[in-house]
Design an enzyme around this catalytic site. Structure first.
Site, PDB file in Angstrom:
ATOM      1  N   ARG A 163       0.923  -1.064  -0.037  1.00 50.38           N
ATOM      2  CA  ARG A 163      -0.063  -0.040  -0.060  1.00 50.38           C
ATOM      3  C   ARG A 163       1.071   1.088  -0.034  1.00 50.38           C
ATOM      4  NH1 ARG A 163      -2.165  -3.604   4.011  1.00 50.38           N
ATOM      5  NH2 ARG A 163      -4.269  -4.012   3.556  1.00 50.38           N
ATOM      6  N   LYS A 187      -2.164  -2.190   7.962  1.00 49.26           N
ATOM      7  CA  LYS A 187      -3.496  -1.601   8.587  1.00 49.26           C
ATOM      8  C   LYS A 187      -3.560  -2.647   9.973  1.00 49.26           C
ATOM      9  CE  LYS A 187      -6.374  -0.144   4.791  1.00 49.26           C
ATOM     10  NZ  LYS A 187      -7.607  -0.143   3.799  1.00 49.26           N
ATOM     11  N   HIS A 255      -2.141   2.081  -6.235  1.00 49.04           N
ATOM     12  CA  HIS A 255      -2.901   1.105  -5.732  1.00 49.04           C
ATOM     13  C   HIS A 255      -2.974   0.321  -6.757  1.00 49.04           C
ATOM     14  CE1 HIS A 255      -4.951  -0.048  -2.282  1.00 49.04           C
ATOM     15  NE2 HIS A 255      -5.977  -0.384  -2.735  1.00 49.04           N
ATOM     16  N   ARG A 258      -0.593  -2.461  -6.914  1.00 49.87           N
ATOM     17  CA  ARG A 258      -1.013  -3.288  -5.989  1.00 49.87           C
ATOM     18  C   ARG A 258      -1.953  -4.496  -6.644  1.00 49.87           C
ATOM     19  NH1 ARG A 258      -1.476  -4.281  -0.459  1.00 49.87           N
ATOM     20  NH2 ARG A 258      -3.624  -4.731   0.425  1.00 49.87           N
ATOM     21  N   HIS A 281      -4.320  -8.592   3.706  1.00 49.77           N
ATOM     22  CA  HIS A 281      -5.788  -8.695   3.953  1.00 49.77           C
ATOM     23  C   HIS A 281      -6.147  -9.413   5.217  1.00 49.77           C
ATOM     24  CE1 HIS A 281      -6.539  -7.727  -0.628  1.00 49.77           C
ATOM     25  NE2 HIS A 281      -6.400  -6.545   0.027  1.00 49.77           N
ATOM     26  N   TYR A 290      -9.942 -10.276  -6.432  1.00 49.38           N
ATOM     27  CA  TYR A 290      -9.145 -10.155  -7.461  1.00 49.38           C
ATOM     28  C   TYR A 290      -9.296 -11.641  -8.385  1.00 49.38           C
ATOM     29  CZ  TYR A 290      -6.669  -6.604  -5.225  1.00 49.38           C
ATOM     30  OH  TYR A 290      -6.258  -5.121  -4.792  1.00 49.38           O
TER      31      TYR A 290
END
Length: 311
Positions: A163, A187, A255, A258, A281, A290
């Site tokens: 990210r 995150k 992004h 990514r 994730h 995806y």
């Protein structure tokens, strides 16, 4: 808004100001959200505070009916779409979660309201030839340190799926000696390892030779010309300038690299759980989006290659 922290206006109630600060600290320190996300949540909270002041509602005595009234007010005055509604509701749920934890409220009034789930958009990625074109592009100033840095940065983005906020916060001491592994804080302050291929390692090595001589005491890997860490806004600017030099109409964003990283791995047969881990994730459902991109590519290959599909 970029990397600039959103500033709350001073409210008449001191308790309101303190509550806002606790909320922002929670997002920043405990959740490790990017500055852009914190800005968005802050603006959501500002709207809610202003509504409560206008309606003379006590933040600490809010009922579910007040939350519904707030969203009715937003829909009428600001005509916000479903995606914005969902995010604003998420902001309020998180806000009252913090208040509940601090024993400032008895319950979370925002949990009783829900909106229809927003359909996740299929991520846009680069085709293989487009990725190669971006990576191989050399400007007239290819030998300048900034160009060497930019090449390394782009190689790292594509090689690792980082990210953008993880990229700008990546520390030199979190990089393995052979430059193939980087430990990042994603995150929710979740640590993970990402990996760099040969091209990324080669570009990174070349950049670090200059960077370590000019700014040996800097912590972050990617620096601006003054030796300060790049900002997310700075990275986006660099990529957009590269797009202009290439004469591209398509956008080039962090992004998108990514998305391309994830799609290319799945196209090559990588296990989805491994891709989930590499992307950081927390939920597999986030990674599964995806797969739809990958399936579309398979369909396209079939339509072009199978004799009966071409009829």
């Amino acid at each position: 808004m970029g990397d600039y922290p959103f500033q709350f206006p001073e409210f008449s109630s001191e308790s309101l100001n303190e509550t806002a600060k606790k909320f922002i600290n929670y997002l920043k320190i405990e959740k490790n959200y990017s500055q852009n996300t914190i800005n968005a949540y802050s603006i959501d909270l500002k709207f809610f505070f202003e509504f409560c002041e206008k309606e003379q509602l006590d933040i600490f005595q809010i009922e579910p009916v007040d939350i519904r009234s707030y969203f009715a007010y937003l829909a009428k005055k600001h005509e916000i779409d479903r995606r914005s509604q969902s995010r604003k509701l998420s902001s309020l749920r998180t806000f009252y979660k913090v208040l509940l934890r601090e024993d400032l409220v008895k319950s979370n009034p925002a949990t009783q309201l829900s909106f229809p789930k927003v359909r996740k958009e299929v991520p846009k990625n680069f085709r293989i030839n487009e990725t190669e074109e971006i990576l191989e592009f050399e400007s007239e100033n290819a030998s300048e340190v900034s160009e060497i840095r930019d090449r390394a940065m782009i190689e790292v983005l594509y090689s690792s799926g980082l990210r953008v906020f993880e990229l700008v916060n990546a520390k030199l001491n979190s990089l393995s000696k052979d430059l193939t592994v980087l430990k990042v804080l994603g995150k929710g302050r979740k640590e993970r390892f990402v990996y760099f291929g040969k091209e990324a390692v080669s570009s990174l090595q070349k950049y670090l030779e200059y960077r370590n001589v000019s700014f040996p005491d800097a912590e972050e890997i990617f620096l601006n010309q003054r030796g300060k860490k790049l900002t997310t806004r700075g990275v986006r600017y660099i990529l957009n300038e590269r797009r202009k030099k290439m004469g591209w109409e398509k956008t080039i964003t962090p992004h998108k690299f990514r998305h391309t990283f994830a799609t290319d791995l799945l196209d090559a047969g990588a296990e989805i759980r491994a891709v989930q881990e590499l992307l950081g994730h927390s939920s597999l459902s986030t990674t599964q989006i995806y797969l739809s991109v990958s399936k579309e590519k398979i369909k396209e290959v079939y339509r072009k290659a199978h004799p009966h599909a071409r009829k």
